[in-house]
Design a protein around this motif. Structure first.
Motif, PDB file in Angstrom:
ATOM      1  N   UNK A  14       0.893  -1.026   0.158  1.00 57.97           N
ATOM      2  CA  UNK A  14       0.018   0.284   0.083  1.00 57.97           C
ATOM      3  C   UNK A  14       0.477   1.011  -0.021  1.00 57.97           C
ATOM      4  N   UNK A  15       1.478   0.568   1.105  1.00 54.18           N
ATOM      5  CA  UNK A  15       2.581   2.259   1.032  1.00 54.18           C
ATOM      6  C   UNK A  15       3.700   2.671  -0.466  1.00 54.18           C
ATOM      7  N   UNK A  16       3.829   1.252  -1.230  1.00 49.99           N
ATOM      8  CA  UNK A  16       4.729   1.781  -2.271  1.00 49.99           C
ATOM      9  C   UNK A  16       3.697   1.993  -3.498  1.00 49.99           C
ATOM     10  N   UNK A  17       1.937   1.477  -3.180  1.00 46.71           N
ATOM     11  CA  UNK A  17       1.644   1.720  -4.458  1.00 46.71           C
ATOM     12  C   UNK A  17       0.305   3.528  -4.162  1.00 46.71           C
ATOM     13  N   UNK A  18       1.163   4.116  -2.652  1.00 43.56           N
ATOM     14  CA  UNK A  18       0.512   5.798  -2.665  1.00 43.56           C
ATOM     15  C   UNK A  18       1.516   6.265  -3.335  1.00 43.56           C
ATOM     16  N   UNK A  19       2.886   5.933  -2.820  1.00 39.32           N
ATOM     17  CA  UNK A  19       3.997   6.488  -3.965  1.00 39.32           C
ATOM     18  C   UNK A  19       3.892   6.472  -5.471  1.00 39.32           C
ATOM     19  N   UNK A  20       3.617   5.441  -5.452  1.00 42.32           N
ATOM     20  CA  UNK A  20       3.538   5.799  -6.867  1.00 42.32           C
ATOM     21  C   UNK A  20       2.454   6.538  -7.507  1.00 42.32           C
ATOM     22  N   UNK A  21       1.087   6.371  -6.765  1.00 40.37           N
ATOM     23  CA  UNK A  21       0.219   6.956  -7.227  1.00 40.37           C
ATOM     24  C   UNK A  21       0.574   8.456  -7.086  1.00 40.37           C
ATOM     25  N   UNK A  22       0.549   8.776  -5.431  1.00 40.12           N
ATOM     26  CA  UNK A  22       1.165  10.796  -6.203  1.00 40.12           C
ATOM     27  C   UNK A  22       2.251  10.877  -7.287  1.00 40.12           C
ATOM     28  N   UNK A  23       3.692  10.277  -7.458  1.00 40.16           N
ATOM     29  CA  UNK A  23       4.907  10.381  -8.216  1.00 40.16           C
ATOM     30  C   UNK A  23       3.421  10.487  -9.679  1.00 40.16           C
ATOM     31  N   UNK A  24       2.413  10.039  -9.783  1.00 40.35           N
ATOM     32  CA  UNK A  24       1.508  10.617 -11.663  1.00 40.35           C
ATOM     33  C   UNK A  24       1.143  11.882 -10.916  1.00 40.35           C
TER      34      UNK A  24
END
Length: 547
Positions: A14-24
């Protein structure tokens, strides 16, 4: 131990997904967003390779971004796969909710289609959920977050743990694909808005340049230009005039704004102005100047509008044609007037006389009742009625507005008035020409023309028929009136005429004819000419001679 590690794995995912989405959301352009989507899968979701295939306007999919292998990126980025091939892959894949998985055991049939692909050979899996190099996993992206409007497809390969993704991995990839679709849509929207803003700015710059160009062309045009209102209570009112028009009419712009062209046009030309079409209409007429004189101009109209649905205005181009008109009038005058005396010539005389004649003889009604019948038709005549309307298309019918010329009765003076034609032939003119030359003869003709003109009314015509022959047209005369006029004209001609210090005299013989409808101009002139010769022969030679 495995039960305790599962929540930890989920939290890390979830943390990795959150960071990836934030980068978008940090990407600026559409290209940056697409590359960030591919990079986020490699850095945040645990795959070694990621490819973003974007739907083009024609429906095919192009490899828009690649992450994880520079060699593969150089090989397939920009390559296009047909929409049909992609639909086949998404249809045959095993549905993992929104994801589609094609195991290596089924994917061999796809090796020869046109979808760009990259894979490495490897050994067969040693256990059931081990990832094979030819396994394929796709995450479709939909513009509306799910549905039929396909935006693109994310393809992933080689999970770092070497296993096919479990439930959490699949859900994370699916959630990421959904967020990526939103980011790509937003990036496209921003790009479209930026392009629209750039296009709008260019259009505004072009509009400003066009307006400035029009202003300069309007203000500095060598001929007159005006903008007037179109429609409404102030239709035709001048809103703007250039310097050339102000100089042309001798009025400042502030004064011209109080007028319309209808206020400035010559009274005789108002009909011409009103008949002029706004759409491309043109007319030649006279406009009033400040000093009270009138100037011949050519008007050309066109309609302009501020916007597509905005108010419309009349753009009028005003060209000074005074010199051309003066030349045309001079040529027309020369064609219709005698060069020596300035009187109407033979052609103009016949034209004026023919205008008063029609082909219907005996046009006059002898009583007031008959006059009314001639004007409105005989209402008791059944043949004059057609479907309830009184119709008489023949000359003299109710629609005949021609004023008929009628010869008075010369034997019995009944008080009738007509168009008198006085044919004048100078007596003794040939001897003056022979004795003193053509210069003296011309001077005599000029003076005779002047004397004849001063003796007639403004509406009468004095014309030179040729040589020493003149004709006078005088309307509204009775028989006695015409005889009196002939006497006055003869008396005006008889006094001596001084030429180069020498006094010479000529006489004149007059024949009085009458114009009547049913006659031609030649017949009328011939009749007057014959009566002139009768009158000339009836007088003794001594009374006719002069000089």
């Amino acid at each position: 131990m495995e039960a305790e590690s599962e929540p930890y794995v989920r939290l890390a995912t979830m943390r990795q997904l959150h960071q990836a989405v934030a980068d978008l959301n940090t990407a600026r352009s559409l290209a940056d967003t697409l590359q960030t989507v591919a990079d986020g899968i490699v850095t945040g979701l645990g795959y070694e390779l990621a490819c973003v295939n974007l739907v083009r306007p024609d429906g095919d999919l192009v490899v828009a971004a690649f992450a994880g292998n520079s060699a593969a990126e150089a090989l397939i980025t920009g390559r296009v796969g047909s929409r049909a091939s992609w639909e086949r892959r998404l249809t045959m894949g095993q549905p993992w909710d929104e994801l589609r998985f094609i195991p290596h055991t089924d994917g061999w049939v796809l090796l020869d289609d046109d979808v760009p692909q990259w894979h490495t050979d490897g050994p067969d899996p040693r256990f059931e959920d081990e990832w094979h190099p030819q396994d394929r996993l796709y995450a479709p992206m939909y513009a509306s977050g799910g549905g039929a409007d396909l935006l693109g497809v994310i393809s992933v390969d080689r999970p770092r743990n070497g296993r096919r993704p479990g439930a959490w991995g699949r859900e994370a990839l699916q959630m990421y694909a959904s967020q990526a679709a939103i980011a790509i849509s937003n990036a496209r929207l921003r790009a479209n808005m930026q392009r629209a803003l750039v296009r709008l700015e260019r259009e505004q710059q072009a509009l400003r340049a066009s307006e400035e160009s029009f202003r300069q062309a309007f203000e500095y045009a060598p001929s007159g230009m005006a903008i007037a209102e179109m429609g409404g209570d102030q239709h035709g009112r001048l809103l703007r005039t250039n310097d050339a028009l102000c100089r042309l009419l001798g009025r400042p712009a502030s004064v011209l704004r109080r007028y319309s062209f209808a206020d400035l046009v010559h009274p005789e030309d108002i009909g011409t102005l009103l008949r002029t079409s706004a759409e491309g209409g043109r007319a030649e007429l006279r406009l009033g100047r400040r000093d009270g004189t009138y100037l011949w101009v050519s008007l050309r109209n066109s309609v302009v509008a501020d916007t597509a649905d905005g108010p419309r205005f009349l753009l009028t181009h005003v060209e000074d044609i005074e010199e051309r008109k003066r030349h045309e009038l001079h040529l027309a005058h020369r064609a219709s007037h005698d060069a020596l005396t300035g009187l109407p010539n033979s052609a103009e005389l016949r034209s004026r006389l023919s205008a008063r004649l029609c082909e219907r003889p005996n046009a006059a009604a002898t009583t007031p009742v008959e006059a009314l019948d001639a004007a409105y038709g005989d209402l008791d005549d059944p043949d004059a009625r057609t479907h309830g309307y009184e119709v008489d298309p023949a000359p003299g019918g109710p629609y005949d507005h021609h004023v008929h010329a009628v010869a008075p009765d010369t034997e019995h003076d009944d008080g009738a008035k007509g168009l008198a034609v006085l044919f004048c032939d100078l007596d003794g003119f040939k001897s003056i020409n022979d004795r003193f030359g053509h210069h003296t003869g011309d001077a005599v003709l000029i003076e005779v023309a002047r004397r004849l003109t001063t003796c007639v009314r403004d509406g009468d015509t004095v014309a030179r028929l040729g040589g020493d022959e003149f004709v006078v047209l005088a309307d509204g005369l009775g028989d006695a009136d015409a005889a009196d006029l002939a006497v006055r004209l003869r008396n005006a001609i008889i006094p001596p005429i001084r030429v180069d210090g020498r006094a010479v005299r000529v006489g004149a013989s007059f024949g009085i004819g009458w114009a009547a409808c049913g006659m031609t101009a030649e017949e009328v002139l011939r009749s007057a000419d014959q009566r002139m010769y009768v009158e000339k022969r009836s007088r003794s030679k001594v009374h006719r001679r002069a000089g």
